[in-house]
Design a protein around this motif. Structure first.
Motif, PDB file in Angstrom:
ATOM      1  N   CYS A  38      18.273  27.856 -17.223  1.00 18.65           N
ATOM      2  CA  CYS A  38      17.156  27.173 -16.584  1.00 18.65           C
ATOM      3  C   CYS A  38      16.948  25.736 -17.034  1.00 18.65           C
ATOM      4  N   LEU A  39      17.191  25.452 -18.283  1.00 20.68           N
ATOM      5  CA  LEU A  39      16.832  24.148 -18.804  1.00 20.68           C
ATOM      6  C   LEU A  39      17.573  23.028 -18.079  1.00 20.68           C
ATOM      7  N   THR A  40      18.831  23.276 -17.731  1.00 17.61           N
ATOM      8  CA  THR A  40      19.561  22.227 -17.025  1.00 17.61           C
ATOM      9  C   THR A  40      18.937  21.962 -15.655  1.00 17.61           C
ATOM     10  N   LEU A  41      18.409  22.992 -15.021  1.00 19.27           N
ATOM     11  CA  LEU A  41      17.734  22.789 -13.741  1.00 19.27           C
ATOM     12  C   LEU A  41      16.441  22.007 -13.938  1.00 19.27           C
ATOM     13  N   PHE A  42      15.683  22.372 -14.962  1.00 19.51           N
ATOM     14  CA  PHE A  42      14.392  21.740 -15.187  1.00 19.51           C
ATOM     15  C   PHE A  42      14.521  20.316 -15.712  1.00 19.51           C
ATOM     16  N   GLN A  43      15.632  20.022 -16.399  1.00 17.17           N
ATOM     17  CA  GLN A  43      15.821  18.663 -16.893  1.00 17.17           C
ATOM     18  C   GLN A  43      15.936  17.674 -15.744  1.00 17.17           C
ATOM     19  N   ARG A  44      16.464  18.115 -14.638  1.00 14.41           N
ATOM     20  CA  ARG A  44      16.648  17.237 -13.487  1.00 14.41           C
ATOM     21  C   ARG A  44      15.490  17.328 -12.483  1.00 14.41           C
ATOM     22  N   ARG A  45      14.520  18.174 -12.768  1.00 14.64           N
ATOM     23  CA  ARG A  45      13.384  18.334 -11.857  1.00 14.64           C
ATOM     24  C   ARG A  45      12.613  17.011 -11.777  1.00 14.64           C
ATOM     25  N   VAL A  46      12.276  16.613 -10.572  1.00 16.07           N
ATOM     26  CA  VAL A  46      11.504  15.400 -10.367  1.00 16.07           C
ATOM     27  C   VAL A  46      10.270  15.729  -9.552  1.00 16.07           C
ATOM     28  N   VAL A  47       9.249  14.939  -9.736  1.00 17.64           N
ATOM     29  CA  VAL A  47       8.000  15.140  -9.015  1.00 17.64           C
ATOM     30  C   VAL A  47       7.703  13.862  -8.247  1.00 17.64           C
ATOM     31  N   ALA A  48       7.404  14.004  -6.967  1.00 20.78           N
ATOM     32  CA  ALA A  48       7.079  12.835  -6.148  1.00 20.78           C
ATOM     33  C   ALA A  48       5.749  12.254  -6.598  1.00 20.78           C
ATOM     34  N   VAL A  49       5.700  10.954  -6.696  1.00 23.88           N
ATOM     35  CA  VAL A  49       4.482  10.256  -7.071  1.00 23.88           C
ATOM     36  C   VAL A  49       3.885   9.686  -5.795  1.00 23.88           C
ATOM     37  N   GLN A  50       2.633   9.983  -5.562  1.00 19.59           N
ATOM     38  CA  GLN A  50       1.945   9.504  -4.376  1.00 19.59           C
ATOM     39  C   GLN A  50       1.524   8.052  -4.587  1.00 19.59           C
ATOM     40  N   CYS A  51       2.204   7.128  -3.936  1.00 17.96           N
ATOM     41  CA  CYS A  51       1.884   5.711  -4.091  1.00 17.96           C
ATOM     42  C   CYS A  51       1.364   5.153  -2.779  1.00 17.96           C
ATOM     43  N   LYS A  52       0.431   4.226  -2.901  1.00 20.49           N
ATOM     44  CA  LYS A  52      -0.178   3.613  -1.725  1.00 20.49           C
ATOM     45  C   LYS A  52      -0.443   2.139  -1.988  1.00 20.49           C
ATOM     46  N   TYR A  53      -0.517   1.406  -0.913  1.00 18.82           N
ATOM     47  CA  TYR A  53      -0.969   0.026  -0.967  1.00 18.82           C
ATOM     48  C   TYR A  53      -2.442   0.026  -0.574  1.00 18.82           C
ATOM     49  N   ILE A  54      -3.244  -0.707  -1.304  1.00 16.43           N
ATOM     50  CA  ILE A  54      -4.652  -0.867  -0.975  1.00 16.43           C
ATOM     51  C   ILE A  54      -4.854  -2.340  -0.644  1.00 16.43           C
ATOM     52  N   ILE A  55      -5.235  -2.599   0.602  1.00 13.69           N
ATOM     53  CA  ILE A  55      -5.434  -3.972   1.056  1.00 13.69           C
ATOM     54  C   ILE A  55      -6.922  -4.191   1.250  1.00 13.69           C
ATOM     55  N   GLU A  56      -7.441  -5.156   0.531  1.00 14.38           N
ATOM     56  CA  GLU A  56      -8.875  -5.451   0.568  1.00 14.38           C
ATOM     57  C   GLU A  56      -9.193  -6.446   1.678  1.00 14.38           C
ATOM     58  N   GLY A  57     -10.454  -6.535   2.027  1.00 11.86           N
ATOM     59  CA  GLY A  57     -10.913  -7.441   3.067  1.00 11.86           C
ATOM     60  C   GLY A  57     -11.213  -8.831   2.552  1.00 11.86           C
ATOM     61  N   TYR A  58     -10.594  -9.218   1.451  1.00 10.16           N
ATOM     62  CA  TYR A  58     -10.801 -10.536   0.848  1.00 10.16           C
ATOM     63  C   TYR A  58      -9.466 -11.226   0.649  1.00 10.16           C
ATOM     64  N   THR A  59      -9.489 -12.543   0.730  1.00 11.14           N
ATOM     65  CA  THR A  59      -8.276 -13.316   0.494  1.00 11.14           C
ATOM     66  C   THR A  59      -8.055 -13.445  -1.011  1.00 11.14           C
ATOM     67  N   GLU A  60      -6.896 -13.946  -1.385  1.00 11.29           N
ATOM     68  CA  GLU A  60      -6.568 -14.104  -2.806  1.00 11.29           C
ATOM     69  C   GLU A  60      -7.520 -15.056  -3.520  1.00 11.29           C
ATOM     70  N   ASP A  61      -8.111 -15.993  -2.781  1.00 13.49           N
ATOM     71  CA  ASP A  61      -9.058 -16.923  -3.407  1.00 13.49           C
ATOM     72  C   ASP A  61     -10.505 -16.442  -3.333  1.00 13.49           C
ATOM     73  N   GLY A  62     -10.724 -15.190  -2.903  1.00 13.46           N
ATOM     74  CA  GLY A  62     -12.046 -14.580  -2.966  1.00 13.46           C
ATOM     75  C   GLY A  62     -12.917 -14.690  -1.725  1.00 13.46           C
ATOM     76  N   ARG A  63     -12.422 -15.321  -0.662  1.00 15.16           N
ATOM     77  CA  ARG A  63     -13.214 -15.422   0.564  1.00 15.16           C
ATOM     78  C   ARG A  63     -13.080 -14.156   1.397  1.00 15.16           C
ATOM     79  N   LYS A  64     -14.165 -13.766   2.080  1.00 15.49           N
ATOM     80  CA  LYS A  64     -14.134 -12.599   2.960  1.00 15.49           C
ATOM     81  C   LYS A  64     -13.290 -12.938   4.176  1.00 15.49           C
ATOM     82  N   PHE A  65     -12.369 -12.043   4.527  1.00 17.67           N
ATOM     83  CA  PHE A  65     -11.473 -12.290   5.648  1.00 17.67           C
ATOM     84  C   PHE A  65     -12.180 -11.960   6.955  1.00 17.67           C
ATOM     85  N   ARG A  66     -12.051 -12.837   7.940  1.00 10.43           N
ATOM     86  CA  ARG A  66     -12.648 -12.648   9.265  1.00 10.43           C
ATOM     87  C   ARG A  66     -11.547 -12.516  10.296  1.00 10.43           C
TER      88      ARG A  66
END
Length: 144
Positions: A38-66
């Motif tokens: 079993c150990l050889t199987l478990f050594q290669r076991r991988v788990v998917a990581v849930q990754c996301k992009y979060i895009i805010e309603g503000y520009t990089e300089d802090g102004r609210k985007f319209r």
């Protein structure tokens, strides 16, 4: 890993083994007996990581985007209608995150709809919007 796979993180083989074996078996020393199988199987076991992009309603300089409804406009491009209601995609949807309305993009969008992914990323880049790439989103911050 293949290029189309989501991001992965290796899992500690011993922790996985101990998780799946009954405590009595671990205490009795059966781990050594199972190591070869079993150990050889478990050594290669991988788990998917849930990754996301979060895009805010503000520009990089802090102004609210319209215009202020830009998040809904972009998210509705992948939405569908079900019983006369707009249903947003799990891959691209508006959501409150840490008290502000954001556009959430799942990493899987890149593989499942590359054209839409490129469109949104170009929109973010050309309008200089704040964007962060997070894995393991703090669920307590969502919806508030």
């Amino acid at each position: 890993m293949a290029a189309a796979d989501p991001q992965f993180r290796l899992v500690d083989a011993k922790a996985v083994l101990c998780h799946f074996l009954p405590r009595a078996a671990v205490a009795a020393g059966c781990v050594a007996m199972l190591k070869f199988r079993c150990l050889t199987l478990f050594q290669r076991r991988v788990v998917a990581v849930q990754c996301k992009y979060i895009i805010e309603g503000y520009t990089e300089d802090g102004r609210k985007f319209r215009p202020s409804d830009w998040i809904d406009r972009i998210a509705s491009m992948m939405a569908t209608y079900d019983h006369r209601r707009l249903v947003y995609s799990d891959l691209l949807h508006p959501e409150l995150y840490d008290g502000q309305k954001c556009l959430i993009i799942d990493d899987r969008l890149k593989d499942e709809n590359p054209g839409m992914y490129d469109y949104v990323m170009n929109f973010v880049k050309s309008n200089r919007l704040r964007m962060s790439h997070v894995c393991d989103i703090d669920q307590a911050k969502l919806g508030k």
